[in-house]
Design an enzyme around this catalytic site. Structure first.
Site, PDB file in Angstrom:
ATOM      1  N   GLY A  83       0.835  -1.186   0.000  1.00 35.88           N
ATOM      2  CA  GLY A  83       0.000   0.000   0.000  1.00 35.88           C
ATOM      3  C   GLY A  83       0.874   1.242   0.000  1.00 35.88           C
ATOM      4  O   GLY A  83       2.094   1.169   0.161  1.00 35.88           O
ATOM      5  N   LYS A  84       0.282   2.380  -0.223  1.00 40.51           N
ATOM      6  CA  LYS A  84       1.008   3.653  -0.135  1.00 40.51           C
ATOM      7  C   LYS A  84      -0.002   4.772   0.000  1.00 40.51           C
ATOM      8  O   LYS A  84      -1.135   4.656  -0.495  1.00 40.51           O
ATOM      9  CB  LYS A  84       1.836   3.873  -1.405  1.00 40.51           C
ATOM     10  CG  LYS A  84       3.001   4.812  -1.192  1.00 40.51           C
ATOM     11  CD  LYS A  84       4.161   4.071  -0.574  1.00 40.51           C
ATOM     12  CE  LYS A  84       5.357   4.945  -0.333  1.00 40.51           C
ATOM     13  NZ  LYS A  84       6.500   4.146   0.122  1.00 40.51           N
TER      14      LYS A  84
END
Ligand code: NAD
Length: 416
Positions: free
Chosen positions: A105-106
Site C-alpha cells: 500500500g502507499k
C-alpha cells in the site's frame, strides 16, 4: 532519456519481463497489475491564519492477497495518484521478496510541509486518518512514515485511530516512537539489511569483509547507518558521496568522526580524516561494493559503463534504470536489487506490528537476529530464481515476488 528516468515505466518494464519469464497467465497478470483499491479524500483544514484550505490525499492498496496492505505515507507538493499507485505495487513486491505476510500500500497528501506549522501538520494528519479510517487497521492496512512524515505523524495517526475505535490500537501504524509501541532496531534496520545481503554477496566472491572496499552515496538514514555498521564489521569505507561533495580515504574513513564532523559543520567536506574528491567522478572509482543510498536514477545508460565495482547494493529505491540493468549484466556486476537490499526497513516494521499485537517487546539483539534470518532467506530465495531461470538478480527478485503473490491469489481463488 525522459522515458529511461521514469520510475513508473521502469517498474512496469520489470514487471512485464518477470511475468513473461514466468509465463504467467494473462488474466493473472491483469490482477497483479491492478490495485485492489484506490481512495481519494479531500481534507479541509483551518490554517494558522484562520483561512480554510482543502488538501487532496490518497491511499492506494495494491494487493491484500498475502496479508494486510503495508506502506508509507508521504507529504509533498508533487504527490500524484499515479505515483502513489506505483509505489504501492513496489511495496507488494518488496514484502513478497522478504516473505513477510503483507500486501502493498502507499499514501500521500499533496501539501508543502516545509511551510506548514506543527499544528497544521497535526490537523492534516488527523483529518486524513479520519477520512480513511474504515480502510486502515492492523488487519487491513498499516501505514508508516515516508518522505516528509515521521514518528510524530505516526503517533498522531495512531491516536486518531484509537480515539475512533475507543481503544488504544498501536498496531495500526509502524514507525512509531519507542514509547508508543515502536520497535528497537528500526532506525538502523534498512542500513543493517544492506550490510547483511552485502556480506552474503561477498561470500560468493570469496572476499572477507575486512578486505572489501566500499563507496557509499548518501550519508542519511540508510547510507549513514550502513556506513556505521559496515565500518564496525570491518569493511573499509573508502568514500562517502553527498549532494555537495565527496570525501575519500584509501585506508578507510573513520565513520563516527565523519558523522561528528557533518553534525558540527553541516557537511562532509573538508573532513580532516580524508581528502575532498570530485563527487561526479567518485562513483566511478574501483571498489568492491558500491552502495547507492541517496536517490533514484543514479545508475543510468550514461553512468553504468563507467562503473568499476564488483557488487552494487541498492540501498535507495530505484537507483538503477532498466537500460543500465543490461549494461551491468554485461559487465558482470553483481546487483542486489532494491526490493531485496532495502527490505530491512519494512521487515522491522513488520516486527513492530508483531510486537504491538503481542504486547510484548523484544530486545535489540532479538530484532537484529530475526532481521538477519529474513534477509538471508530473501537473498537465497532470489539466488535460487537467478540460478534456475539464468536471469539477472533483479529479474529473479521480481519473478520470486510475482510467483509468491500469484500463488496466494490462486490458492485463495477469486471471490465472486
Ligand atoms: P535521507 O534523506 O535520510 O538520506 C538521503 C541522503 O542522500 C542525504 O544525506 C542527502 O543529502 C543525500 N543526497 C541527496 N541527493 C544526493 C545526491 N545527488 N548525491 C549524493 N547524495 C545525495 O533518506 P533515507 O531515508 O536514507 O533514504 C535514502 C533512499 O533509501 C531513498 O531512495 C529511500 O526511498 C530509500 N529507502 C529508505 C528506507 C528507510 O528506512 N529510510 C527504506 C527503504 C528505502
Amino acid at each position: 532519456m525522459d522515458r529511461e528516468l521514469n520510475p513508473w515505466l521502469a517498474a512496469e518494464a520489470r514487471f512485464d519481463e518477470a511475468a513473461a519469464r514466468l509465463e504467467l497467465d494473462e488474466g493473472l497478470r491483469k490482477v497483479l497489475r491492478s490495485p485492489s483499491r484506490e481512495i481519494t479524500v479531500y481534507i479541509p483544514v483551518q490554517l494558522d491564519d484562520n483561512r480554510i484550505e482543502v488538501f487532496t490525499g490518497y491511499r492506494v492498496q495494491h494487493s491484500i492477497a498475502r496479508g494486510p496492505a503495508k506502506g508509507g505515507l508521504r507529504y509533498a507538493p508533487d504527490v500524484t495518484l499515479e505515483e502513489v499507485r506505483a509505489l504501492a505495487s513496489w511495496m507488494t513486491w518488496k514484502c513478497a521478496v522478504a516473505n513477510i505476510p503483507y500486501g502493498g500500500g502507499k499514501g500521500g497528501v499533496i501539501c508543502n510541509p516545509t511551510i506548514m506549522s506543527m499544528g497544521e501538520l497535526e490537523r492534516i494528519t488527523r483529518r486524513y486518518t479520519a477520512e480513511i479510517i474504515e480502510f486502515i487497521g492492523p488487519e487491513k492496512d498499516i501505514p508508516a512514515p515516508d518522505m516528509n512524515t515521521n514518528e510524530q505523524v505516526m503517533a498522531w495517526m495512531m491516536d486518531t485511530y484509537s480515539m475512533h475505535m475507543r481503544q488504544t490500537t498501536t498496531g495500526v501504524v509502524t514507525g512509531k516512537p519507542l514509547d508508543l509501541g515502536g520497535s528497537r532496531g528500526r532506525p538502523e534496520a534498512t542500513g543493517r539489511g544492506c550490510m547483511i545481503v552485502t556480506l552474503e554477496a561477498l561470500k560468493r566472491f570469496k572476499i572477507p569483509p575486512e578486505n572489501a572496499s566500499v563507496v557509499i552515496q548518501g550519508f542519511g538514514n540508510v547510507g549513514g547507518m550502513a556506513a556505521r555498521l559496515m565500518s564496525k564489521r570491518g569493511f573499509r569505507i573508502v568514500c562517502i558521496i553527498e549532494y555537495d561533495g565527496a570525501v575519500y580515504n584509501a585506508k578507510g574513513l573513520d565513520i563516527e568522526k565523519l558523522m561528528q564532523h557533518k553534525k558540527e559543520t553541516g557537511s562532509i567536506n573538508d573532513f580532516p580524516g580524508g581528502e575532498n574528491i570530485d563527487r561526479e567522478q567518485a562513483l566511478f572509482q574501483k571498489c568492491d561494493v558500491l552502495l547507492p543510498a541517496a536517490k533514484e536514477n543514479v545508475i543510468t545508460s550514461l553512468t553504468a559503463p563507467k562503473l568499476q565495482c564488483k557488487i552494487i547494493t541498492e540501498g535507495a529505491n530505484g537507483p538503477t534504470t532498466p537500460p543500465a540493468d543490461k549494461i551491468l549484466e554485461d559487465k558482470g556486476i553483481f546487483v542486489i536489487p532494491d526490493i531485496l537490499a532495502n527490505a530491512g526497513g519494512v521487515t522491522v516494521s513488520y516486527f513492530e506490528w508483531v510486537q504491538d499485537r503481542q504486547g510484548y517487546f523484544w530486545n535489540e539483539s532479538e530484532v537484529n537476529d530475526r532481521l538477519e534470518a529474513i534477509m538471508i532467506n530473501g537473498f537465497n530465495d532470489v539466488m535460487k530464481f537467478h540460478e534456475k531461470y539464468k536471469t539477472n538478480n533483479r529479474t529473479a527478485a521480481y519473478m520470486l515476488a510475482l510467483d509468491r503473490v500469484a500463488f496466494a491469489i490462486k490458492l485463495r481463488g477469486l471471490y465472486a
